[in-house]
Scaffold this motif. Structure first.
Motif, PDB file in Angstrom:
ATOM      1  N   PRO A  37       0.798  -1.239   0.000  1.00  0.00           N
ATOM      2  CA  PRO A  37       0.000   0.000   0.000  1.00  0.00           C
ATOM      3  C   PRO A  37       0.829   1.286   0.000  1.00  0.00           C
ATOM      4  O   PRO A  37       0.439   2.271  -0.634  1.00  0.00           O
ATOM      5  CB  PRO A  37      -0.832  -0.104   1.283  1.00  0.00           C
ATOM      6  N   THR A  38       1.977   1.303   0.666  1.00  0.00           N
ATOM      7  CA  THR A  38       2.789   2.521   0.639  1.00  0.00           C
ATOM      8  C   THR A  38       3.452   2.701  -0.724  1.00  0.00           C
ATOM      9  O   THR A  38       3.542   3.826  -1.221  1.00  0.00           O
ATOM     10  CB  THR A  38       3.839   2.552   1.768  1.00  0.00           C
ATOM     11  N   LEU A  39       3.878   1.609  -1.343  1.00  0.00           N
ATOM     12  CA  LEU A  39       4.423   1.688  -2.692  1.00  0.00           C
ATOM     13  C   LEU A  39       3.354   2.211  -3.654  1.00  0.00           C
ATOM     14  O   LEU A  39       3.626   3.082  -4.487  1.00  0.00           O
ATOM     15  CB  LEU A  39       4.933   0.320  -3.167  1.00  0.00           C
ATOM     16  N   VAL A  40       2.146   1.696  -3.530  1.00  0.00           N
ATOM     17  CA  VAL A  40       1.033   2.146  -4.371  1.00  0.00           C
ATOM     18  C   VAL A  40       0.869   3.657  -4.247  1.00  0.00           C
ATOM     19  O   VAL A  40       0.788   4.379  -5.250  1.00  0.00           O
ATOM     20  CB  VAL A  40      -0.277   1.422  -3.988  1.00  0.00           C
ATOM     21  N   GLU A  41       0.835   4.163  -3.033  1.00  0.00           N
ATOM     22  CA  GLU A  41       0.602   5.596  -2.842  1.00  0.00           C
ATOM     23  C   GLU A  41       1.775   6.429  -3.326  1.00  0.00           C
ATOM     24  O   GLU A  41       1.576   7.526  -3.862  1.00  0.00           O
ATOM     25  CB  GLU A  41       0.255   5.901  -1.387  1.00  0.00           C
ATOM     26  N   LEU A  42       2.999   5.927  -3.193  1.00  0.00           N
ATOM     27  CA  LEU A  42       4.147   6.658  -3.734  1.00  0.00           C
ATOM     28  C   LEU A  42       4.033   6.784  -5.255  1.00  0.00           C
ATOM     29  O   LEU A  42       4.275   7.846  -5.827  1.00  0.00           O
ATOM     30  CB  LEU A  42       5.463   5.965  -3.363  1.00  0.00           C
ATOM     31  N   VAL A  43       3.663   5.692  -5.906  1.00  0.00           N
ATOM     32  CA  VAL A  43       3.505   5.701  -7.367  1.00  0.00           C
ATOM     33  C   VAL A  43       2.383   6.652  -7.777  1.00  0.00           C
ATOM     34  O   VAL A  43       2.539   7.467  -8.696  1.00  0.00           O
ATOM     35  CB  VAL A  43       3.272   4.272  -7.896  1.00  0.00           C
ATOM     36  N   LEU A  44       1.246   6.573  -7.097  1.00  0.00           N
ATOM     37  CA  LEU A  44       0.118   7.434  -7.429  1.00  0.00           C
ATOM     38  C   LEU A  44       0.444   8.910  -7.183  1.00  0.00           C
ATOM     39  O   LEU A  44       0.094   9.777  -7.992  1.00  0.00           O
ATOM     40  CB  LEU A  44      -1.122   7.015  -6.640  1.00  0.00           C
ATOM     41  N   LEU A  45       1.133   9.162  -6.106  1.00  0.00           N
ATOM     42  CA  LEU A  45       1.509  10.537  -5.778  1.00  0.00           C
ATOM     43  C   LEU A  45       2.538  11.078  -6.771  1.00  0.00           C
ATOM     44  O   LEU A  45       2.410  12.201  -7.267  1.00  0.00           O
ATOM     45  CB  LEU A  45       2.032  10.610  -4.345  1.00  0.00           C
ATOM     46  N   TRP A  80      13.136  12.206  -5.404  1.00  0.00           N
ATOM     47  CA  TRP A  80      13.459  10.849  -4.937  1.00  0.00           C
ATOM     48  C   TRP A  80      14.816  10.360  -5.422  1.00  0.00           C
ATOM     49  O   TRP A  80      15.507   9.641  -4.707  1.00  0.00           O
ATOM     50  CB  TRP A  80      12.354   9.866  -5.324  1.00  0.00           C
ATOM     51  N   GLU A  81      15.221  10.767  -6.619  1.00  0.00           N
ATOM     52  CA  GLU A  81      16.513  10.294  -7.142  1.00  0.00           C
ATOM     53  C   GLU A  81      17.678  10.836  -6.311  1.00  0.00           C
ATOM     54  O   GLU A  81      18.702  10.175  -6.176  1.00  0.00           O
ATOM     55  CB  GLU A  81      16.675  10.699  -8.604  1.00  0.00           C
ATOM     56  N   GLU A  82      17.510  12.025  -5.776  1.00  0.00           N
ATOM     57  CA  GLU A  82      18.547  12.654  -4.957  1.00  0.00           C
ATOM     58  C   GLU A  82      18.458  12.249  -3.494  1.00  0.00           C
ATOM     59  O   GLU A  82      19.409  12.420  -2.748  1.00  0.00           O
ATOM     60  CB  GLU A  82      18.450  14.181  -5.068  1.00  0.00           C
ATOM     61  N   GLY A  85      18.903   6.716   0.207  1.00  0.00           N
ATOM     62  CA  GLY A  85      18.729   6.188   1.545  1.00  0.00           C
ATOM     63  C   GLY A  85      17.319   6.349   2.098  1.00  0.00           C
ATOM     64  O   GLY A  85      17.019   5.853   3.178  1.00  0.00           O
ATOM     65  N   HIS A  86      16.447   7.044   1.377  1.00  0.00           N
ATOM     66  CA  HIS A  86      15.091   7.266   1.871  1.00  0.00           C
ATOM     67  C   HIS A  86      14.055   6.362   1.218  1.00  0.00           C
ATOM     68  O   HIS A  86      12.946   6.226   1.736  1.00  0.00           O
ATOM     69  CB  HIS A  86      14.688   8.725   1.702  1.00  0.00           C
ATOM     70  N   TYR A  87      14.407   5.765   0.084  1.00  0.00           N
ATOM     71  CA  TYR A  87      13.500   4.864  -0.629  1.00  0.00           C
ATOM     72  C   TYR A  87      14.237   3.570  -0.927  1.00  0.00           C
ATOM     73  O   TYR A  87      15.429   3.599  -1.230  1.00  0.00           O
ATOM     74  CB  TYR A  87      12.996   5.507  -1.938  1.00  0.00           C
ATOM     75  N   THR A  88      13.519   2.467  -0.836  1.00  0.00           N
ATOM     76  CA  THR A  88      14.138   1.170  -1.122  1.00  0.00           C
ATOM     77  C   THR A  88      14.458   1.066  -2.602  1.00  0.00           C
ATOM     78  O   THR A  88      13.944   1.832  -3.426  1.00  0.00           O
ATOM     79  CB  THR A  88      13.190   0.012  -0.737  1.00  0.00           C
ATOM     80  N   GLU A  89      15.283   0.100  -2.954  1.00  0.00           N
ATOM     81  CA  GLU A  89      15.599  -0.118  -4.365  1.00  0.00           C
ATOM     82  C   GLU A  89      14.344  -0.494  -5.150  1.00  0.00           C
ATOM     83  O   GLU A  89      14.183  -0.083  -6.302  1.00  0.00           O
ATOM     84  CB  GLU A  89      16.688  -1.177  -4.515  1.00  0.00           C
ATOM     85  N   GLN A  90      13.447  -1.247  -4.546  1.00  0.00           N
ATOM     86  CA  GLN A  90      12.195  -1.596  -5.214  1.00  0.00           C
ATOM     87  C   GLN A  90      11.349  -0.340  -5.470  1.00  0.00           C
ATOM     88  O   GLN A  90      10.797  -0.154  -6.553  1.00  0.00           O
ATOM     89  CB  GLN A  90      11.396  -2.612  -4.392  1.00  0.00           C
ATOM     90  N   ALA A  94      10.257   1.330  -9.066  1.00  0.00           N
ATOM     91  CA  ALA A  94       8.862   1.639  -9.388  1.00  0.00           C
ATOM     92  C   ALA A  94       8.701   3.118  -9.733  1.00  0.00           C
ATOM     93  O   ALA A  94       7.953   3.467 -10.659  1.00  0.00           O
ATOM     94  CB  ALA A  94       7.951   1.264  -8.216  1.00  0.00           C
ATOM     95  N   LEU A  95       9.388   3.982  -9.022  1.00  0.00           N
ATOM     96  CA  LEU A  95       9.305   5.413  -9.301  1.00  0.00           C
ATOM     97  C   LEU A  95       9.934   5.758 -10.653  1.00  0.00           C
ATOM     98  O   LEU A  95       9.407   6.583 -11.406  1.00  0.00           O
ATOM     99  CB  LEU A  95       9.952   6.224  -8.176  1.00  0.00           C
ATOM    100  N   ALA A  96      11.038   5.111 -10.980  1.00  0.00           N
ATOM    101  CA  ALA A  96      11.669   5.328 -12.290  1.00  0.00           C
ATOM    102  C   ALA A  96      10.733   4.880 -13.404  1.00  0.00           C
ATOM    103  O   ALA A  96      10.595   5.566 -14.435  1.00  0.00           O
ATOM    104  CB  ALA A  96      13.002   4.587 -12.367  1.00  0.00           C
ATOM    105  N   LEU A  97      10.068   3.742 -13.206  1.00  0.00           N
ATOM    106  CA  LEU A  97       9.114   3.265 -14.200  1.00  0.00           C
ATOM    107  C   LEU A  97       7.925   4.228 -14.301  1.00  0.00           C
ATOM    108  O   LEU A  97       7.447   4.520 -15.404  1.00  0.00           O
ATOM    109  CB  LEU A  97       8.648   1.857 -13.851  1.00  0.00           C
ATOM    110  N   THR A  98       7.469   4.734 -13.172  1.00  0.00           N
ATOM    111  CA  THR A  98       6.378   5.711 -13.167  1.00  0.00           C
ATOM    112  C   THR A  98       6.744   6.930 -14.004  1.00  0.00           C
ATOM    113  O   THR A  98       5.948   7.410 -14.815  1.00  0.00           O
ATOM    114  CB  THR A  98       6.039   6.140 -11.722  1.00  0.00           C
ATOM    115  N   GLU A  99       7.943   7.425 -13.823  1.00  0.00           N
ATOM    116  CA  GLU A  99       8.369   8.600 -14.577  1.00  0.00           C
ATOM    117  C   GLU A  99       8.470   8.292 -16.063  1.00  0.00           C
ATOM    118  O   GLU A  99       8.026   9.078 -16.903  1.00  0.00           O
ATOM    119  CB  GLU A  99       9.694   9.124 -14.024  1.00  0.00           C
ATOM    120  N   ALA A 100       9.035   7.137 -16.421  1.00  0.00           N
ATOM    121  CA  ALA A 100       9.198   6.794 -17.837  1.00  0.00           C
ATOM    122  C   ALA A 100       7.856   6.606 -18.532  1.00  0.00           C
ATOM    123  O   ALA A 100       7.650   7.100 -19.646  1.00  0.00           O
ATOM    124  CB  ALA A 100      10.047   5.528 -17.971  1.00  0.00           C
ATOM    125  N   VAL A 101       6.925   5.911 -17.881  1.00  0.00           N
ATOM    126  CA  VAL A 101       5.610   5.688 -18.490  1.00  0.00           C
ATOM    127  C   VAL A 101       4.835   7.003 -18.577  1.00  0.00           C
ATOM    128  O   VAL A 101       4.202   7.297 -19.587  1.00  0.00           O
ATOM    129  CB  VAL A 101       4.820   4.603 -17.725  1.00  0.00           C
TER     130      VAL A 101
END
Length: 154
Positions: A37-45, A80-82, A85-90, A94-101
């Motif tokens: 659920p937190t990953l979902v909300e990060l992607v949506l946000l 997030w890229e900068e 240490g605040h976001y997991t590799e997963q 997911a955030l990189a994929l969100t940006e690309a799509v």
């Protein structure tokens, strides 16, 4: 002068075309299934930030807090890229994929971005993640186009 206006909502799309929302809600719900659920909300946000959808940014920041997300990670999401240490590799994949799509017009979805996400999600989870990214882009475009006001969600 052209540009973005902050005037009144344009069109009550949900009231005028109610058959549109049920399938979008179903897509979003199916995409969220079995994803953290937190990953979902990060992607949506993050998708909402990229699309400048104030309504969705507000809603998903609130939902992220309800899912247990920290204020710091919500505030750092735009960088997030900068924020090493605040976001997991997963999450970063997911955030990189969100940006690309979301920014597909800027050159598609590069193989390295897709492969990075595929390394962190099994095929079923990756399919749901892609559907989630597509869903937020649909929602953002609708809400920006009709000027859904911030706070108009329950």
């Amino acid at each position: 002068m052209s540009g973005v206006s902050t005037t009144a909502p344009r069109l009550p799309l949900g009231k005028l075309a109610p058959g549109i929302f049920a399938p979008l809600m179903a897509l979003t719900a199916a995409a969220k299934q079995d994803l953290d659920p937190t990953l979902v909300e990060l992607v949506l946000l993050r998708g909402s930030q990229l699309n400048h959808c104030a309504f969705c940014i507000d809603m998903h920041a609130r939902d992220a807090r309800k899912a247990g997300e920290s204020e710091q990670r919500i505030h750092l999401l735009g960088a997030w890229e900068e924020a090493t240490g605040h976001y997991t590799e997963q999450e970063r994949a997911a955030l990189a994929l969100t940006e690309a799509v979301t920014r597909m017009a800027d050159g598609g979805v590069p193989d390295d971005v897709y492969d990075r996400a595929a390394a962190h999600f099994d095929e079923a989870a990756l399919a749901r993640l892609l559907a989630l990214i597509v869903a937020i882009n649909i929602w953002n475009r609708i809400n920006v186009a009709v000027r859904t006001p911030v706070g108009a969600h329950p």
